[in-house]
Design a protein around this motif. Structure first.
Motif, PDB file in Angstrom:
ATOM      1  N   ASP A  53       0.832  -1.208   0.000  1.00 31.84           N
ATOM      2  CA  ASP A  53       0.000   0.000   0.000  1.00 31.84           C
ATOM      3  C   ASP A  53       0.866   1.257   0.000  1.00 31.84           C
ATOM      4  N   LEU A  54       1.913   1.255   0.814  1.00 30.20           N
ATOM      5  CA  LEU A  54       2.781   2.430   0.900  1.00 30.20           C
ATOM      6  C   LEU A  54       3.596   2.632  -0.371  1.00 30.20           C
ATOM      7  N   ILE A  55       4.027   1.548  -0.983  1.00 28.68           N
ATOM      8  CA  ILE A  55       4.751   1.662  -2.249  1.00 28.68           C
ATOM      9  C   ILE A  55       3.851   2.272  -3.316  1.00 28.68           C
ATOM     10  N   LYS A  56       2.592   1.864  -3.340  1.00 26.53           N
ATOM     11  CA  LYS A  56       1.632   2.437  -4.292  1.00 26.53           C
ATOM     12  C   LYS A  56       1.428   3.930  -4.057  1.00 26.53           C
ATOM     13  N   LEU A  57       1.608   4.376  -2.811  1.00 25.12           N
ATOM     14  CA  LEU A  57       1.474   5.795  -2.474  1.00 25.12           C
ATOM     15  C   LEU A  57       2.766   6.572  -2.720  1.00 25.12           C
ATOM     16  N   GLY A  58       3.805   5.877  -3.183  1.00 27.79           N
ATOM     17  CA  GLY A  58       5.047   6.550  -3.537  1.00 27.79           C
ATOM     18  C   GLY A  58       6.133   6.522  -2.479  1.00 27.79           C
ATOM     19  N   TYR A  59       5.992   5.678  -1.465  1.00 32.44           N
ATOM     20  CA  TYR A  59       7.016   5.570  -0.438  1.00 32.44           C
ATOM     21  C   TYR A  59       8.001   4.465  -0.802  1.00 32.44           C
ATOM     22  N   VAL A  60       9.231   4.621  -0.346  1.00 31.01           N
ATOM     23  CA  VAL A  60      10.268   3.611  -0.545  1.00 31.01           C
ATOM     24  C   VAL A  60      10.375   2.815   0.747  1.00 31.01           C
ATOM     25  N   LYS A 102       9.927   9.252   0.796  1.00 29.33           N
ATOM     26  CA  LYS A 102       8.969   9.376  -0.302  1.00 29.33           C
ATOM     27  C   LYS A 102       9.770   9.397  -1.595  1.00 29.33           C
ATOM     28  N   ALA A 103       9.317   8.616  -2.562  1.00 30.85           N
ATOM     29  CA  ALA A 103      10.015   8.554  -3.848  1.00 30.85           C
ATOM     30  C   ALA A 103       9.955   9.918  -4.536  1.00 30.85           C
ATOM     31  N   SER A 104      11.035  10.288  -5.184  1.00 31.98           N
ATOM     32  CA  SER A 104      11.112  11.562  -5.888  1.00 31.98           C
ATOM     33  C   SER A 104      11.708  11.328  -7.268  1.00 31.98           C
ATOM     34  N   TYR A 105      11.133  12.001  -8.238  1.00 37.95           N
ATOM     35  CA  TYR A 105      11.607  11.874  -9.611  1.00 37.95           C
ATOM     36  C   TYR A 105      11.858  13.274 -10.169  1.00 37.95           C
ATOM     37  N   PRO A 106      12.959  13.941  -9.782  1.00 39.56           N
ATOM     38  CA  PRO A 106      13.201  15.331 -10.160  1.00 39.56           C
ATOM     39  C   PRO A 106      13.189  15.572 -11.667  1.00 39.56           C
ATOM     40  N   LEU A 107      13.604  14.609 -12.443  1.00 38.32           N
ATOM     41  CA  LEU A 107      13.625  14.775 -13.893  1.00 38.32           C
ATOM     42  C   LEU A 107      12.231  15.036 -14.440  1.00 38.32           C
ATOM     43  N   PHE A 108      11.210  14.454 -13.776  1.00 37.87           N
ATOM     44  CA  PHE A 108       9.851  14.566 -14.276  1.00 37.87           C
ATOM     45  C   PHE A 108       9.005  15.575 -13.512  1.00 37.87           C
ATOM     46  N   ASP A 109       9.539  16.158 -12.429  1.00 40.89           N
ATOM     47  CA  ASP A 109       8.785  17.156 -11.677  1.00 40.89           C
ATOM     48  C   ASP A 109       8.433  18.326 -12.584  1.00 40.89           C
ATOM     49  N   GLY A 110       7.173  18.702 -12.597  1.00 43.67           N
ATOM     50  CA  GLY A 110       6.713  19.828 -13.396  1.00 43.67           C
ATOM     51  C   GLY A 110       6.525  19.515 -14.864  1.00 43.67           C
ATOM     52  N   LEU A 111       6.716  18.275 -15.261  1.00 37.95           N
ATOM     53  CA  LEU A 111       6.625  17.897 -16.669  1.00 37.95           C
ATOM     54  C   LEU A 111       5.253  18.211 -17.260  1.00 37.95           C
TER      55      LEU A 111
END
Length: 111
Positions: free
Chosen positions: A63-70, A96-105
């Motif tokens: 459940d937490l992985i689906k919410l973006g947690y590592v 919390k997982a972060s994807y800076p390359l795609f932030d604001g895409l």
């Protein structure tokens, strides 16, 4: 907090979390799992059963992985309530997982 140095403080923290988030539904169990992992750094399967009233920790991890947690899994050996040592999962909080390359895409695009 090191479990070996201060087990009673760790147990007290887990019990406080359990009391804060009362209920047996999956969402409440997931909240308990997340708060324990965040505040203590990790939680074992046996701790989740004993102190947080979480009956299926792997599902709460999912459940937490689906919410973006590592949440990483490592194997450890711990005694059960009866005494024998068991190989159990320890869930390690990674944030919390972060994807800076795609932030604001998609900024400016309609949802």
């Amino acid at each position: 907090m090191d479990e070996k140095k201060a087990p009673s403080l760790r147990i007290e923290a887990l019990q406080t979390i359990r009391n804060k988030h009362s209920g047996s539904d999956a969402e409440t169990q997931t909240k308990r799992f997340l708060e324990a992992a965040q505040s203590l750094g990790s939680i074992s399967t046996l701790e989740a059963y004993r102190y947080l009233d979480i009956l299926h920790p792997p599902a709460r991890k999912r459940d937490l992985i689906k919410l973006g947690y590592v949440i990483d899994l490592v194997w450890v050996y711990e005694p059960s309530l009866c005494g024998p040592i068991h190989r159990v999962g320890r869930y390690v909080y990674g944030g919390k997982a972060s994807y800076p390359l795609f932030d604001g895409l998609l900024d400016g695009f309609p949802a």
